[in-house]
Write a protein that holds these residues in place. Structure first.
Motif, PDB file in Angstrom:
ATOM      1  N   ARG A  11       3.332  -3.881  -4.181  1.00  0.00           N
ATOM      2  CA  ARG A  11       4.000  -2.824  -4.769  1.00  0.00           C
ATOM      3  C   ARG A  11       3.893  -2.118  -5.638  1.00  0.00           C
ATOM      4  N   ALA A  12       3.732  -2.703  -7.081  1.00  0.00           N
ATOM      5  CA  ALA A  12       3.962  -2.367  -8.499  1.00  0.00           C
ATOM      6  C   ALA A  12       1.764  -1.826  -8.676  1.00  0.00           C
ATOM      7  N   LEU A  13       1.062  -2.121  -7.953  1.00  0.00           N
ATOM      8  CA  LEU A  13      -0.359  -1.750  -8.156  1.00  0.00           C
ATOM      9  C   LEU A  13      -0.346   0.206  -7.424  1.00  0.00           C
ATOM     10  N   LEU A  14       0.424  -0.112  -6.154  1.00  0.00           N
ATOM     11  CA  LEU A  14       0.048   0.810  -5.564  1.00  0.00           C
ATOM     12  C   LEU A  14       1.198   1.868  -5.751  1.00  0.00           C
ATOM     13  N   MET A  51       2.170  -9.462  10.079  1.00  0.00           N
ATOM     14  CA  MET A  51       0.824  -8.770   9.931  1.00  0.00           C
ATOM     15  C   MET A  51       0.534  -7.865   9.532  1.00  0.00           C
ATOM     16  N   LYS A  52       1.701  -6.519  10.151  1.00  0.00           N
ATOM     17  CA  LYS A  52       1.686  -5.182   9.997  1.00  0.00           C
ATOM     18  C   LYS A  52       1.645  -5.421   7.796  1.00  0.00           C
ATOM     19  N   LEU A  53       2.876  -5.881   7.413  1.00  0.00           N
ATOM     20  CA  LEU A  53       2.716  -5.558   6.026  1.00  0.00           C
ATOM     21  C   LEU A  53       1.286  -6.231   5.486  1.00  0.00           C
ATOM     22  N   ASP A  58      -3.737  -4.681   3.125  1.00  0.00           N
ATOM     23  CA  ASP A  58      -5.072  -4.031   3.483  1.00  0.00           C
ATOM     24  C   ASP A  58      -5.679  -2.347   3.013  1.00  0.00           C
ATOM     25  N   ALA A  59      -5.063  -2.232   3.793  1.00  0.00           N
ATOM     26  CA  ALA A  59      -5.372  -0.234   4.131  1.00  0.00           C
ATOM     27  C   ALA A  59      -5.345   0.097   3.299  1.00  0.00           C
ATOM     28  N   ALA A  60      -4.571   0.067   2.325  1.00  0.00           N
ATOM     29  CA  ALA A  60      -4.030   0.833   1.030  1.00  0.00           C
ATOM     30  C   ALA A  60      -4.786   0.281   0.264  1.00  0.00           C
ATOM     31  N   GLY A  61      -6.145  -0.659  -0.019  1.00  0.00           N
ATOM     32  CA  GLY A  61      -6.496  -1.468  -0.825  1.00  0.00           C
ATOM     33  C   GLY A  61      -6.396  -2.418  -1.596  1.00  0.00           C
ATOM     34  N   ARG A  81      -8.307  -3.364  -4.370  1.00  0.00           N
ATOM     35  CA  ARG A  81     -10.456  -3.183  -4.525  1.00  0.00           C
ATOM     36  C   ARG A  81     -10.428  -1.639  -4.847  1.00  0.00           C
ATOM     37  N   SER A  82     -11.696  -1.660  -6.166  1.00  0.00           N
ATOM     38  CA  SER A  82     -11.794  -0.878  -6.013  1.00  0.00           C
ATOM     39  C   SER A  82     -12.774   0.322  -4.998  1.00  0.00           C
ATOM     40  N   PRO A  83     -12.916   1.862  -4.949  1.00  0.00           N
ATOM     41  CA  PRO A  83     -13.325   1.961  -4.224  1.00  0.00           C
ATOM     42  C   PRO A  83     -14.995   2.412  -4.080  1.00  0.00           C
TER      43      PRO A  83
END
Length: 100
Positions: A11-14, A51-53, A58-61, A81-83
């Motif tokens: 969460r902090a990274l995002l 699994m949702k979490l 994962d979808a957020a990177g 992950r870098s895009p």
């Protein structure tokens, strides 16, 4: 699978709070709060919720790093992950080139 510390670090990274993570994952805020408050070292909860979490992170990177998985520092953690830039045919990517 994932620890409460990994969840907080992700969460902090995002740069998001528990409410935003709950929205991304399709979970309630109390569910996310309980997951982060787990004291056993591994998040406990409904498999579907976990699994949702993980899918939302994962979808957020976010790449979750478990014990024994390759990482520069070893141990558990999270990695953003870098895009991957789209490649153009016939053009080499210097960032992916090996040692010269």
């Amino acid at each position: 699978m994932i620890t409460p510390a990994q969840l907080r670090a992700a969460r902090a990274l995002l740069g998001i709070d528990q409410r935003q993570l709950a929205e991304l994952a399709g979970l309630s805020v109390p569910t996310v709060q309980r997951m982060e408050a787990s004291s056993s070292g591994v998040i406990r909860g409904n498999v579907d919720s976990l699994m949702k979490l993980v899918a939302a992170l994962d979808a957020a990177g976010i790449e979750l790093i478990g014990d024994g998985m390759p990482s520069a520092g070893g141990g558990r953690g999270v990695r953003l992950r870098s895009p991957q830039p789209p490649s153009t045919p016939g053009q080499s990517d210097p960032a992916r080139a090996g040692p010269q």
